[in-house]
Scaffold this active site. Structure first.
Site, mmCIF file in Angstrom:
data_model
loop_
_atom_site.group_PDB
_atom_site.id
_atom_site.type_symbol
_atom_site.label_atom_id
_atom_site.label_comp_id
_atom_site.label_asym_id
_atom_site.label_seq_id
_atom_site.Cartn_x
_atom_site.Cartn_y
_atom_site.Cartn_z
ATOM 1 N N ASP A 170 0.675 -1.373 -0.105
ATOM 2 C CA ASP A 170 -0.042 0.032 -0.049
ATOM 3 C C ASP A 170 0.731 1.212 0.069
ATOM 4 O O ASP A 170 0.454 2.426 -0.340
ATOM 5 C CB ASP A 170 -0.898 0.046 1.176
ATOM 6 N N HIS B 68 -0.214 -7.842 -0.398
ATOM 7 C CA HIS B 68 -1.399 -8.788 -0.309
ATOM 8 C C HIS B 68 -2.031 -8.711 -1.702
ATOM 9 O O HIS B 68 -1.805 -7.653 -2.380
ATOM 10 C CB HIS B 68 -2.245 -8.071 0.913
ATOM 11 N N ARG C 280 -19.553 -8.890 -2.976
ATOM 12 C CA ARG C 280 -18.527 -8.629 -1.810
ATOM 13 C C ARG C 280 -18.459 -7.109 -1.402
ATOM 14 O O ARG C 280 -17.816 -6.238 -2.067
ATOM 15 C CB ARG C 280 -17.019 -9.269 -2.049
#
Length: 689
Positions: free
Chosen positions: A521, A591, A601
């Site tokens: 990130d 990730h 979702r």
């Protein structure tokens, strides 16, 4: 690309040809490139492939000719600078004219009678520097069924352009194709020293010091050669400004050009230290070779070479305390009569490190030590005691560093209310206009910011309490993450995003992609080098990340963590209502998210920063809007505290009166993604998004 389009138009005239059979002369690469692109768009694949390959060859030969002629003529003229003598002007310009004559003759012999024909526009030069011709070439070669060559061309482009979305998809397709050889994924413009440096550092890290020294010496030698090549090109023709200016006098023109050459030579230090595809140079690239070498030689018992490398390193950083201490030790071990001198390499340390980086390396080391201390202290903290919240899985159980899973952050009723908000807002103008996911065409992507939620609530489009609940749920998550990871330090929101990903009906068979590719990130993930570069366009100011899940009635969509190779999975987390996954935003936690193959979702994606100057401005506006709306409401028996209580009936509570409308904020913020998922298997290698 305007210059390329002009060339295409010019070359479209009948009878225009770039071939000169039997001439033996090097044709201008920009003309070959333009004609190759014209053939590409005409779908003339054989001609496009041939011309693009010739353009790349011509460009390479042009650089080689300029480097070779500069080196040869420098030696023949013996010119190093103006001599200090009474007749210095005569002597100086005599050498300048000799060198100019030598260069003209040398380049004319290599390039033809008019070397100026090889001066391309800056736009075309940038295309070649960024390896753009390989992008066209790989398509042409693929159409010609030359699969191995197409893969090599694609990989060569992708190495220098890792953020190129279409090429990432192409690379994934090549990886899935039967018959593609692993050795085809090679960089046709690879710089030898990067591979040697990477190998040397890897061997150093596993204590194979003798092998590391060999590779690091090889890398250092190649780096210095590349530096000299780069500096030789600085003495070539320079770009003229577009504005008409008064022509300078003789001395002004010479001074201006010489200053430009010196700046270019200085920039070469950063150029050779910048890995293809990166925007910033590796810190202390050349000195780091000497630092690693001195330690490696010491470990294998060669104190003489270790001392030589230490002395060379001190030419760059003469006040480095650690290296000065090592030099004292070398003097003692080698004896008072020993002669310790720096290497006699053909470079000056002051030229190899820009002034702005002189002290940066020690500051970075000090900062890293403090960060490591903080991490160590955090790992030793006591048990988490946030009321009503349970720590389901900690860093150790997740096989990583600074990773945690909390449960019971939201109740079932609260999840349903926020899902209702997502459904209502998703059918409106939410800033994404129902377009498919930016990460995969197989899913529909919807996003809602906290400010947009309050604005829609103010207009009566969505439930006011649901919009407030989004703010309060994200704030509750922030306090949990702050309490767990940074007790005593304030975490600020960097960005808050309610995100839903819906599988596209009838478009899920044989999916090989991810809902969100593997990434980190706050840095750019380099899986091949197993590094993460903390530089733009990554959000370098983000310190911690969180995902607060709202449902689990879908297939796929699990979060997974990997090692830096983006392939080896270390942990996975399955979404469920009220589950919060939080982790450090850096390279410790690459990730991704497995494909959502059925259903919808939804989750609240959260990013935090320790820097107040990077706090989310939209959130502040949303909070102001919420406070004003609350003040305009009539008192209600149901407030947000009541709303945040468990409500197992699942029914909606009575709505409080809506606040009166007011002018909406028009501020906008660029969005970013950071959700993820896993399976106990190997991933196919992918680059970061």
């Amino acid at each position: 690309m305007a210059s390329l389009l002009l060339l295409l138009l010019a070359l479209s005239a009948p009878g225009t040809s770039l071939f000169s059979p039997g001439s033996g002369r090097l044709l201008p690469y920009d003309l070959l490139y333009a004609d190759g692109v014209r053939a590409y768009f005409a779908r003339d694949w054989p001609r496009a492939a041939e011309l693009l390959q010739r353009a790349l060859h011509s460009y390479s030969q042009l650089l080689e000719a300029r480097r070779g002629c500069q080196g040869r003529c420098r030696e023949e003229s013996g010119f190093v600078g103006p001599p200090v003598a009474p007749s210095w002007e005569t002597s100086f310009f005599d050498r300048v004219l000799q060198r100019a004559e030598c260069l003209g003759e040398c380049l004319g012999r290599r390039l033809g009678s008019e070397p100026s024909l090889h001066r391309a526009s800056r736009e075309i030069q940038e295309d070649f520097e960024q390896r753009e011709p390989y992008n066209y070439l790989q398509v042409a070669l693929f159409q010609l069924k030359k699969l191995d060559e197409a893969v090599s061309a694609a990989h060569t482009f992708f190495v220098a352009n890792p953020q190129h979305l279409q090429m990432r998809e192409d690379m994934e397709k090549y990886q899935r194709m039967a018959g593609v050889k692993l050795e085809s994924f090679r960089d046709l413009q690879a710089t030898p020293y990067w591979e040697a440096y990477k190998t040397g550092v890897q061997q150093y890290n596993v204590d194979e010091y003798l092998q590391a020294a060999v590779k690091l010496e090889e890398s250092l030698e190649e780096v210095l050669l590349a530096l000299e090549d780069c500096r030789a090109l600085c003495e070539g023709p320079q770009e003229d400004g577009t504005e008409e200016k008064m022509q300078p006098g003789l001395y002004e023109a010479i001074a201006a050009h010489y200053t430009q050459v010196l700046k270019c030579r200085q920039h070469c230090v950063l150029e050779v230290a910048t890995k293809p595809g990166r925007v910033s140079a590796t810190d202390d690239f050349i000195p780091s070779h000497l630092d690693l070498l001195q330690f490696a030689y010491y470990q294998v018992g060669n104190q003489a070479l270790a001392a030589e490398c230490a002395a060379s390193y001190l030419l760059f950083y003469p006040s480095d305390e650690l290296m000065l201490e090592k030099m004292k030790r070398y003097w003692v071990e080698l004896g008072e009569g020993a002669s310790i001198t720096a290497r006699e390499d053909p470079w000056t340390p002051d030229e190899l490190i820009p002034g702005s980086l002189k002290q940066k390396h020690r500051e970075n080391q000090k900062k890293q030590r403090l960060e490591n201390l903080d991490v160590g202290e955090q790992e030793q903290r006591g048990p988490f005691t946030f009321e009503g919240i349970t720590v389901t899985v900690d860093s150790h159980q997740l096989n990583g560093s600074q990773r945690v899973v909390f449960d019971r952050v939201l109740t079932d009723s609260e999840c349903k209310d926020i899902l209702r908000l997502a459904k209502a807002a998703g059918s409106t103008e939410d800033g994404y206009r129902g377009r498919q996911s930016p990460h995969t065409p197989h899913e529909r992507f919807e996003g809602l910011t906290v400010l947009k939620a309050l604005q829609l609530a103010q207009d009566g489009t969505v439930n006011w309490r649901d919009a407030k609940l989004l703010l309060h749920a994200s704030e509750k998550s922030r306090k949990i993450v702050e309490s767990y990871f940074t007790p005593g330090k304030r975490l600020h929101f960097s960005f808050t995003h309610l995100v839903c990903r819906t599988a596209v009906e009838g478009d899920q068979d044989d999916r090989m992609d991810l809902s969100h590719p593997v990434h980190a990130d706050n840095c750019l993930l380099d899986p091949e080098g197993k590094e993460c570069w903390r530089e733009p366009p990554a959000y370098v100011y983000r310190d911690y990340s969180g995902i607060l899940y709202l449902n689990d009635d879908f297939h796929g969509g699990d979060l997974f963590f990997t090692e830096l190779d983006a392939v080896t999975i270390t942990a996975q987390v399955h979404p469920k209502c009220g589950r919060l996954v939080a982790f450090n935003s850096g390279g410790e936690n690459p990730h991704g998210v497995w494909a959502v193959t059925r259903g919808r979702r939804c989750a609240i994606a959260l990013w935090y920063t320790l820097s107040p100057e990077h706090a989310e401005q939209e959130r502040m506006e949303a909070e102001d809007l919420m406070r004003q709306g609350d003040m305009e409401q009539e008192p209600s028996h149901t407030d947000v505290k009541e709303h945040m209580r468990a409500d197992h009936s699942g029914g909606a509570s009575p709505e409080p009166p809506m606040p009166k409308g007011r002018a909406r904020s028009t501020s906008r913020r660029r969005t970013s993604g950071s959700e993820s998922g896993q399976q106990p298997q190997k991933l196919r290698a992918r680059d970061e998004f």
